[in-house]
Design an enzyme around this catalytic site. Structure first.
Site, PDB file in Angstrom:
ATOM      1  N   CYS A  70       0.833  -1.204   0.000  1.00  0.00           N
ATOM      2  CA  CYS A  70       0.000   0.000   0.000  1.00  0.00           C
ATOM      3  C   CYS A  70       0.868   1.254   0.000  1.00  0.00           C
ATOM      4  O   CYS A  70       1.715   1.427   0.880  1.00  0.00           O
ATOM      5  CB  CYS A  70      -0.924   0.006   1.225  1.00  0.00           C
ATOM      6  SG  CYS A  70      -1.866   1.545   1.401  1.00  0.00           S
ATOM      7  N   CYS A  73       0.492   3.577   3.399  1.00  0.00           N
ATOM      8  CA  CYS A  73       0.981   3.165   4.717  1.00  0.00           C
ATOM      9  C   CYS A  73       2.337   3.818   4.985  1.00  0.00           C
ATOM     10  O   CYS A  73       3.033   4.220   4.053  1.00  0.00           O
ATOM     11  CB  CYS A  73       1.128   1.641   4.769  1.00  0.00           C
ATOM     12  SG  CYS A  73      -0.440   0.749   4.884  1.00  0.00           S
ATOM     13  N   HIS A 156      -3.797   0.821   8.238  1.00  0.00           N
ATOM     14  CA  HIS A 156      -4.355   0.416   6.941  1.00  0.00           C
ATOM     15  C   HIS A 156      -5.755  -0.166   7.066  1.00  0.00           C
ATOM     16  O   HIS A 156      -6.577  -0.035   6.149  1.00  0.00           O
ATOM     17  CB  HIS A 156      -3.420  -0.614   6.292  1.00  0.00           C
ATOM     18  CG  HIS A 156      -3.869  -1.088   4.954  1.00  0.00           C
ATOM     19  ND1 HIS A 156      -3.572  -0.413   3.779  1.00  0.00           N
ATOM     20  CD2 HIS A 156      -4.609  -2.185   4.583  1.00  0.00           C
ATOM     21  CE1 HIS A 156      -4.105  -1.063   2.754  1.00  0.00           C
ATOM     22  NE2 HIS A 156      -4.722  -2.141   3.215  1.00  0.00           N
ATOM     23  N   ASN A 196     -14.078   9.089  -0.860  1.00  0.00           N
ATOM     24  CA  ASN A 196     -14.730   7.937  -1.475  1.00  0.00           C
ATOM     25  C   ASN A 196     -14.356   6.730  -0.626  1.00  0.00           C
ATOM     26  O   ASN A 196     -13.170   6.471  -0.435  1.00  0.00           O
ATOM     27  CB  ASN A 196     -14.252   7.711  -2.908  1.00  0.00           C
ATOM     28  CG  ASN A 196     -14.577   8.871  -3.821  1.00  0.00           C
ATOM     29  OD1 ASN A 196     -15.593   9.539  -3.652  1.00  0.00           O
ATOM     30  ND2 ASN A 196     -13.721   9.124  -4.801  1.00  0.00           N
ATOM     31  N   HIS A 207      -6.597   1.806   1.813  1.00  0.00           N
ATOM     32  CA  HIS A 207      -6.205   2.573   2.996  1.00  0.00           C
ATOM     33  C   HIS A 207      -7.173   3.741   3.215  1.00  0.00           C
ATOM     34  O   HIS A 207      -7.566   4.408   2.263  1.00  0.00           O
ATOM     35  CB  HIS A 207      -4.787   3.116   2.800  1.00  0.00           C
ATOM     36  CG  HIS A 207      -4.138   3.597   4.047  1.00  0.00           C
ATOM     37  ND1 HIS A 207      -3.157   2.896   4.708  1.00  0.00           N
ATOM     38  CD2 HIS A 207      -4.333   4.717   4.778  1.00  0.00           C
ATOM     39  CE1 HIS A 207      -2.762   3.561   5.763  1.00  0.00           C
ATOM     40  NE2 HIS A 207      -3.475   4.683   5.842  1.00  0.00           N
ATOM     41  N   HIS A 209      -8.557   7.062   3.345  1.00  0.00           N
ATOM     42  CA  HIS A 209      -8.053   8.333   2.840  1.00  0.00           C
ATOM     43  C   HIS A 209      -9.144   9.080   2.102  1.00  0.00           C
ATOM     44  O   HIS A 209     -10.183   8.517   1.755  1.00  0.00           O
ATOM     45  CB  HIS A 209      -6.864   8.113   1.896  1.00  0.00           C
ATOM     46  CG  HIS A 209      -7.254   7.545   0.556  1.00  0.00           C
ATOM     47  ND1 HIS A 209      -7.652   6.231   0.384  1.00  0.00           N
ATOM     48  CD2 HIS A 209      -7.321   8.117  -0.684  1.00  0.00           C
ATOM     49  CE1 HIS A 209      -7.939   6.013  -0.896  1.00  0.00           C
ATOM     50  NE2 HIS A 209      -7.750   7.148  -1.565  1.00  0.00           N
ATOM     51  N   GLN A 211      -9.618  12.907  -0.565  1.00  0.00           N
ATOM     52  CA  GLN A 211      -8.917  13.718  -1.549  1.00  0.00           C
ATOM     53  C   GLN A 211      -9.373  15.167  -1.459  1.00  0.00           C
ATOM     54  O   GLN A 211     -10.423  15.472  -0.884  1.00  0.00           O
ATOM     55  CB  GLN A 211      -9.166  13.183  -2.960  1.00  0.00           C
ATOM     56  CG  GLN A 211      -8.681  11.758  -3.183  1.00  0.00           C
ATOM     57  CD  GLN A 211      -8.898  11.297  -4.617  1.00  0.00           C
ATOM     58  OE1 GLN A 211      -8.330  11.837  -5.555  1.00  0.00           O
ATOM     59  NE2 GLN A 211      -9.749  10.295  -4.786  1.00  0.00           N
TER      60      GLN A 211
END
Length: 391
Positions: A70, A73, A156, A196, A207, A209, A211
């Site tokens: 990933c 991470c 994660h 999303n 992971h 997250h 944007q």
């Protein structure tokens, strides 16, 4: 909050946000990366007046890597990722595969193409300058702007809903800081923070997250909101969003959650099976205008909403060791744009494409073809269900 800004090996900016004021962030990116190049452009749809971003270079972006590869991470030993540190609280960095990034000079130099002679002012899609000649049908502009990745946690296997209130507040502080900085860039008209969540939504990195997009134009949905708000002001002399929130509180059949400073409700004409809008009770245009009291209360209400979403589709047989499957969702902050939208109100829209256990809401013919939504769940029933799954 401690903010530390550094550079990745290819020159992209990375920012650590730490709760510990003494945190030291001096780890260096040891990867042999070449500078990234983005030749994104935006083209105006002559029929709708919308700007469409063309970013063909994104076809090569990372797609569903295994957990031990990933890129979000922390770096560990010789396993190097986008985050050089061995641990972190919240991290924001420039996307390696951005939809918007190039500056105008770089675009012209790389493509050898001049910019369109006729270009609408940023934030006014569909408006051409007065001219005696027919307006150009093919208007193109460089994809100026910025795309950033926001990593909510180093874990994660966690989720935003699993954060504690202090960590969620740190994420909000990062959103606010980025809104201020990106909104001040000369070519940026609107800053959009979003998450999303879930493979069903189209997420390519598991992971936790989100944007941030810094657009060089006002997005079509915001343009519609501005138009409606301006028309409401002309008809009534009042603000549309203030009247909307007052109406929902007066007849709270669709209200899901309330606090001293925030209210969450299912909109009267919800387009998605389960859709909740979270408004500050005091109208403000952007995250940067929130008071300390409003910022302090937000994490509790937002985390509760996310946890209720994860309980929506349980079968009743779940255990602490086997919780219900995570609910896919989109969480989107709506903020006023620079060149328009004085009537707009900051708010967050949270919705899922799952309509019942094992079934998704697909945007098929009427939705994708005509932008005419059909909802399979009544907004009142959705609100009732979201109240029922409270802890």
């Amino acid at each position: 909050m401690r903010k530390t800004t550094t550079k990745l090996a290819d020159g992209r900016e990375l920012i650590y946000y730490d709760r510990d004021e003494s945190a030291q962030r001096d780890a260096r990116d040891r990867r042999p990366l070449e500078p990234t190049a983005s030749l994104a452009e935006i083209r105006r749809d002559p029929v709708l007046g919308d700007w469409v971003t063309v970013a063909a270079h994104r076809q090569a972006r990372t797609y569903h890597p295994p957990a031990d590869e990933c890129p979000l991470c922390p770096s560990q030993g010789e396993r190097l990722s986008e985050i050089p540190a061995a641990d972190y609280d919240v991290v924001v960095f420039e996307n390696r595969f951005p939809s918007l990034a190039a500056d105008a000079a770089a675009y012209v130099a790389a493509t050898g193409e001049p910019l369109s002679a006729e270009q609408p002012a940023a934030g006014q899609p569909g408006t051409d300058p007065p001219t005696a000649e027919p307006p150009a049908l093919h208007l193109t502009r460089p994809g100026v702007g910025r795309c950033e990745v926001v990593c909510f946690t180093a874990d994660h296997h966690a989720s935003f809903a699993a954060l504690d209130e202090a960590k969620a507040r740190l994420v909000m502080d990062a959103w606010t800081d980025r809104t201020a900085e990106l909104g001040a860039l000369p070519d940026v008209d609107q800053v959009f923070c979003f998450e999303n969540r879930g493979a069903e939504i189209g997420v390519t990195l598991a992971h936790p997250h989100g944007q941030i997009y810094a657009f060089p134009f006002t997005t079509p949905r915001t343009v519609k909101m501005i138009t409606q708000a301006n028309e409401h002001r002309a008809r009534t002399g009042r603000n549309l969003f203030e009247d909307l929130l007052a109406a929902e509180l007066a007849d709270p059949v669709r209200v899901v959650l309330t606090g001293e400073h925030w209210t969450a409700f299912v909109p009267f004409a919800a387009r998605w099976p389960y859709e909740v809008h979270l408004y500050p009770n005091r109208r403000v245009p952007a995250l940067t205008a929130l008071s300390e009291a409003e910022r302090a209360e937000f994490p509790r209400l937002y985390l509760e909403l996310l946890r209720r979403f994860d309980r929506l589709f349980g079968s009743g047989t779940e255990t602490p060791d086997q919780p219900p499957a995570p609910t896919p969702y989109i969480s989107a902050w709506h903020q006023a744009s620079r060149r328009g939208g004085a009537e707009l109100a900051l708010h967050l829209e949270l919705f899922t494409i799952r309509r019942t256990v094992g079934k998704l809401k697909f945007l098929a013919g009427v939705e994708s073809g005509m932008d005419a939504f059909v909802n399979d769940v009544s907004p009142e029933a959705a609100a009732q269900r979201l109240r029922e799954v409270a802890t």
